[in-house]
Write a protein that holds these residues in place. Structure first.
Motif, PDB file in Angstrom:
ATOM      1  N   GLY A 131      87.512  74.559  19.621  1.00 45.67           N
ATOM      2  CA  GLY A 131      86.636  74.669  20.790  1.00 45.67           C
ATOM      3  C   GLY A 131      86.112  73.317  21.231  1.00 45.67           C
ATOM      4  N   GLN A 132      84.996  73.357  21.922  1.00 50.60           N
ATOM      5  CA  GLN A 132      84.334  72.130  22.374  1.00 50.60           C
ATOM      6  C   GLN A 132      82.881  72.183  21.928  1.00 50.60           C
ATOM      7  OE1 GLN A 132      84.778  71.458  26.584  1.00 50.60           O
ATOM      8  NE2 GLN A 132      86.986  71.805  26.566  1.00 50.60           N
ATOM      9  N   PHE A 133      82.421  71.095  21.334  1.00 51.02           N
ATOM     10  CA  PHE A 133      81.023  71.043  20.892  1.00 51.02           C
ATOM     11  C   PHE A 133      80.516  69.605  21.009  1.00 51.02           C
ATOM     12  CE2 PHE A 133      77.604  70.343  17.920  1.00 51.02           C
ATOM     13  CZ  PHE A 133      76.778  71.426  18.145  1.00 51.02           C
ATOM     14  N   GLY A 134      79.346  69.470  21.604  1.00 49.05           N
ATOM     15  CA  GLY A 134      78.694  68.161  21.682  1.00 49.05           C
ATOM     16  C   GLY A 134      77.246  68.349  22.062  1.00 49.05           C
ATOM     17  N   ARG A 135      76.351  67.675  21.355  1.00 49.34           N
ATOM     18  CA  ARG A 135      74.920  67.781  21.666  1.00 49.34           C
ATOM     19  C   ARG A 135      74.361  66.383  21.889  1.00 49.34           C
ATOM     20  NH1 ARG A 135      70.194  70.456  17.815  1.00 49.34           N
ATOM     21  NH2 ARG A 135      68.526  70.392  19.380  1.00 49.34           N
ATOM     22  N   VAL A 136      73.601  66.232  22.959  1.00 48.73           N
ATOM     23  CA  VAL A 136      73.006  64.931  23.279  1.00 48.73           C
ATOM     24  C   VAL A 136      71.508  65.108  23.497  1.00 48.73           C
ATOM     25  CG1 VAL A 136      75.073  63.831  24.239  1.00 48.73           C
ATOM     26  CG2 VAL A 136      73.652  65.234  25.713  1.00 48.73           C
ATOM     27  N   ILE A 137      70.716  64.140  22.986  1.00 54.39           N
ATOM     28  CA  ILE A 137      69.264  64.169  23.113  1.00 54.39           C
ATOM     29  C   ILE A 137      68.802  62.794  23.585  1.00 54.39           C
ATOM     30  CG2 ILE A 137      67.066  64.525  21.884  1.00 54.39           C
ATOM     31  CD1 ILE A 137      68.633  66.194  19.820  1.00 54.39           C
ATOM     32  N   GLY A 138      67.873  62.773  24.530  1.00 52.72           N
ATOM     33  CA  GLY A 138      67.361  61.497  25.033  1.00 52.72           C
ATOM     34  C   GLY A 138      66.478  61.719  26.235  1.00 52.72           C
ATOM     35  N   TYR A 139      66.475  60.738  27.137  1.00 47.58           N
ATOM     36  CA  TYR A 139      65.639  60.879  28.333  1.00 47.58           C
ATOM     37  C   TYR A 139      66.193  60.030  29.472  1.00 47.58           C
ATOM     38  CZ  TYR A 139      63.596  56.440  26.706  1.00 47.58           C
ATOM     39  OH  TYR A 139      63.420  55.139  26.276  1.00 47.58           O
ATOM     40  N   LEU A 140      65.798  60.418  30.698  1.00 45.28           N
ATOM     41  CA  LEU A 140      66.061  59.625  31.896  1.00 45.28           C
ATOM     42  C   LEU A 140      64.759  58.969  32.321  1.00 45.28           C
ATOM     43  CD1 LEU A 140      68.196  61.989  34.198  1.00 45.28           C
ATOM     44  CD2 LEU A 140      69.012  60.350  32.507  1.00 45.28           C
ATOM     45  N   GLU A 141      64.826  57.759  32.880  1.00 42.02           N
ATOM     46  CA  GLU A 141      63.634  57.096  33.401  1.00 42.02           C
ATOM     47  C   GLU A 141      64.005  56.262  34.624  1.00 42.02           C
ATOM     48  OE1 GLU A 141      61.988  54.507  30.473  1.00 42.02           O
ATOM     49  OE2 GLU A 141      63.755  53.194  30.371  1.00 42.02           O
ATOM     50  N   PRO A 142      63.031  56.065  35.531  1.00 42.97           N
ATOM     51  CA  PRO A 142      63.303  55.214  36.709  1.00 42.97           C
ATOM     52  C   PRO A 142      63.592  53.782  36.281  1.00 42.97           C
ATOM     53  CG  PRO A 142      61.301  56.519  37.019  1.00 42.97           C
ATOM     54  CD  PRO A 142      61.683  56.649  35.574  1.00 42.97           C
ATOM     55  N   MET A 143      64.383  53.075  37.085  1.00 44.21           N
ATOM     56  CA  MET A 143      64.799  51.713  36.744  1.00 44.21           C
ATOM     57  C   MET A 143      64.792  50.837  37.992  1.00 44.21           C
ATOM     58  SD  MET A 143      68.553  50.548  35.374  1.00 44.21           S
ATOM     59  CE  MET A 143      69.085  48.832  35.491  1.00 44.21           C
ATOM     60  N   GLU A 144      64.231  49.646  37.865  1.00 46.64           N
ATOM     61  CA  GLU A 144      64.295  48.651  38.927  1.00 46.64           C
ATOM     62  C   GLU A 144      65.580  47.832  38.767  1.00 46.64           C
ATOM     63  OE1 GLU A 144      62.238  48.220  41.487  1.00 46.64           O
ATOM     64  OE2 GLU A 144      61.064  49.947  40.813  1.00 46.64           O
ATOM     65  N   PRO A 145      66.141  47.270  39.840  1.00 50.26           N
ATOM     66  CA  PRO A 145      67.344  46.425  39.708  1.00 50.26           C
ATOM     67  C   PRO A 145      67.112  45.282  38.724  1.00 50.26           C
ATOM     68  CG  PRO A 145      66.884  46.897  42.016  1.00 50.26           C
ATOM     69  CD  PRO A 145      65.709  47.398  41.239  1.00 50.26           C
ATOM     70  N   ASN A 146      68.093  45.045  37.849  1.00 49.91           N
ATOM     71  CA  ASN A 146      67.952  43.947  36.880  1.00 49.91           C
ATOM     72  C   ASN A 146      68.416  42.624  37.492  1.00 49.91           C
ATOM     73  OD1 ASN A 146      70.761  44.062  36.831  1.00 49.91           O
ATOM     74  ND2 ASN A 146      70.857  45.197  34.913  1.00 49.91           N
ATOM     75  N   GLU A 147      68.499  41.582  36.659  1.00 50.21           N
ATOM     76  CA  GLU A 147      68.844  40.241  37.165  1.00 50.21           C
ATOM     77  C   GLU A 147      70.236  40.205  37.772  1.00 50.21           C
ATOM     78  OE1 GLU A 147      68.343  37.559  33.945  1.00 50.21           O
ATOM     79  OE2 GLU A 147      66.154  37.729  33.900  1.00 50.21           O
ATOM     80  N   GLU A 148      71.142  41.032  37.238  1.00 47.94           N
ATOM     81  CA  GLU A 148      72.514  41.061  37.786  1.00 47.94           C
ATOM     82  C   GLU A 148      72.604  41.932  39.038  1.00 47.94           C
ATOM     83  OE1 GLU A 148      72.007  41.695  34.387  1.00 47.94           O
ATOM     84  OE2 GLU A 148      72.425  39.596  33.929  1.00 47.94           O
ATOM     85  N   GLY A 149      71.508  42.600  39.403  1.00 46.85           N
ATOM     86  CA  GLY A 149      71.521  43.461  40.582  1.00 46.85           C
ATOM     87  C   GLY A 149      71.910  44.897  40.294  1.00 46.85           C
TER      88      GLY A 149
END
Length: 559
Positions: free
Chosen positions: A361-379
């Motif tokens: 079958g297929q199995f995968g579990r992911v845990i974490g978070y999303l957060e807002p991000m400003e453009p970095n030095e590379e743009g």
């Protein structure tokens, strides 16, 4: 300019804010225009022959002597304001010679303090030769211009180029043209010499190309030449390159420009009217080479060809060029603005992708978070961060998780546009020894992103354009009113004699049809330029309208 020479001279001073003076005055006006009087040499110049190719000089007509004297004094006075040597002669009440006037005009023109004004008519081919002589006499030679290249081996460090024929060759492809012999590439030589039979290196690809034929262009006529030097413009055949590419002799790795190419802000579905149109794809390929801001892609869902660019007029020009140059009539869809989706707050995710179908079958579990991000030095406006420790997710599945994140960015949940300004941080997860796979973790990351995205208070961003409008002062109220009606923000206004300039920030979505409105409200005298500035959140009611329209469109596609 012969028909309204006096008025145009005054316009240069008042409207264009130029320190300018006439170096010629016309002999006769409008239909009676016969030639010009050179105020510097005080000689009359007449154009004879069918195309004005025969030049005849003579004395100043008797009835114009007083006018020539007055205008020559005005020329000397204007030069005295910007040139020290001419100022000394003027204060000492000395009459300058023709040589002194030529030298003063050249010095002042090169220092950008003075603009010589010449007379002529292109329709009747009169005054053209003196204009070309003035270009040679007053404008800088290649040796007097400082050209700078970027040394790619030294991290794009600036390098001054010299007009010496013994220096390594450096040239820039600045124009492409489709001719009967294939692609014709116009090249401007900045340093060294380019010789027929020699080799040049395409800096971008590193490919070595033989110069089998070298021509100098005279309008639509070609002159075969053996070599060209610094400052000259030539054309080459059979070179596969894009506009703005640099060529060298291979001994140096220089680039003439480090070009910033902004992302397109508007898209348009396009299709040829006839089914068999081989020139359609040929034209699109050619236009992409000419213009790096013009993009073409195939929409995966609708199977439509989508062209993208920097504005409504930008795309209209290419549609018209396809009809005129390639005989391809096209049908275009409604312009689509390049909206973006982003989030405004942090949101966690804990998603398990599980699927069982007989075998493995297929199995995968992911845990974490999303957060807002400003453009970095590379743009960069998006980022995937792996903070998994302890091997709960095997390292060989981490790239699959990142790929799932990138898949999710392509189409947001609100209106199906690209997602920006988001950082995905992967902290933990779980894998199965048999059922886990790269596909399982890719899908787990994709669905985890979509689940968390809805919780993170997503918003829609729209492109904001910096619009500069110039129009006569009497229409200032109409112009500012039209900007306010389109919910624009006036950033600056500047009134100059008869004209004013307004700079405003306006949503691109509200700029459709503005060129027609501006023409009608200013009697055709107003003009505007528009360039991308940034993306900003749309108003809440606009977001609701866009989401409702997107849902309605999806339901229609599913039927």
């Amino acid at each position: 300019m012969a028909a309204a020479a006096v008025k145009r001279g005054a316009d240069n001073q008042t409207k264009l804010r130029l320190s300018a003076a006439a170096t010629q005055i016309p002999i006769g006006m409008e239909d009676a225009f016969e030639g010009v009087v050179d105020l510097i040499t005080e000689r009359a110049i007449y154009n004879k022959g069918r195309r004005g190719e025969i030049i005849e000089e003579g004395p100043v007509p008797e009835h114009m002597r007083e006018q020539v004297r007055e205008k020559r004094e005005e020329l000397v006075a204007a030069l005295a304001d910007v040139d020290d040597e001419m100022a000394d002669l003027f204060l000492n009440e000395e009459t300058p010679t023709a040589e002194q006037l030529h030298a003063a005009i050249r010095r002042a023109t090169l220092s950008l303090k003075f603009t010589p004004v010449l007379m002529g008519t292109a329709i009747k081919d009169k005054g053209v030769q003196p204009l070309l002589d003035a270009v040679c006499s007053y404008l800088p030679t290649p040796k007097e211009i400082k050209n700078v290249a970027l040394d790619l081996k030294q991290g794009e460090a600036p390098v001054d180029l010299t007009a010496s024929p013994t220096s390594p060759f450096v040239g820039l492809a600045f124009k492409l043209e489709e001719g009967k012999y294939g692609q014709l590439t116009y090249l401007r030589v900045y340093q060294g010499m380019l010789r027929k039979g020699g080799f040049v290196t395409h800096v971008k690809t590193g490919k070595k190309i033989k110069v089998s034929r070298l021509v100098r262009m005279h309008s639509n006529e070609m002159e075969d030449v053996e070599e060209v030097g610094s400052g000259e413009i030539c054309a080459l055949f059979g070179i596969d390159c894009a506009s703005g590419d640099t060529f060298t002799d291979g001994t140096v790795n220089y680039s003439m420009t480090s070009m910033f190419v902004p992302e397109p802000v508007i898209s348009l579905a396009i299709a040829p009217k006839g089914k068999d149109s081989p020139n359609f794809s040929k034209a699109l390929g050619r236009f992409q080479k000419e213009d790096p801001t013009f993009r073409v892609h195939l929409d995966a869902e609708s199977k439509e060809t989508i062209i993208s660019g920097m504005g409504e007029l930008h795309l209209d020009v290419y549609v018209e060029r396809m009809r005129r140059e390639y005989n391809v009539d096209c049908v275009t869809g409604k312009p689509q603005v390049a909206f973006r989706e982003t989030i405004t707050e942090k949101a966690p995710f804990n998603y398990t992708h599980k699927k069982q179908s007989g075998g493995a079958g297929q199995f995968g579990r992911v845990i974490g978070y999303l957060e807002p991000m400003e453009p970095n030095e590379e743009g960069a406006t998006t980022e995937f961060v792996n903070n998994v420790v302890g091997g709960n997710i095997p390292t060989n599945y981490i790239p699959a998780c990142q790929k799932g994140f990138e898949d999710a960015l392509e189409k947001g949940a609100l209106i199906g546009h690209q997602v920006t300004g988001v950082r995905m941080v992967l902290e933990d997860g779980m894998a199965h020894s048999v059922d886990s796979s790269e596909l399982a973790f890719r899908l787990a990351a994709l669905h985890a992103f979509r689940e968390a995205f809805r919780k993170a208070k997503p918003i829609i961003m729209e492109p904001i354009m910096s619009v500069s409008i110039t129009a006569p002062v009497e229409f200032q109220g109409n112009v500012l009113g039209s900007i306010n009606k389109r919910k624009g923000t006036i950033m600056d206004t500047d009134v100059q004699e008869d004209y004013f300039t307004a700079v405003a920030d306006v949503s691109l979505n509200n700029m459709f049809g503005y060129s027609t409105e501006l023409r009608s409200s200013t009697q055709g005298k107003g003009e505007f330029t528009m360039e991308y500035k940034t993306h900003a959140p749309v108003m809440p009611y606009v977001q609701e309208e866009l989401m409702a329209e997107y849902q309605k469109q999806r339901k229609a596609e599913q039927k």
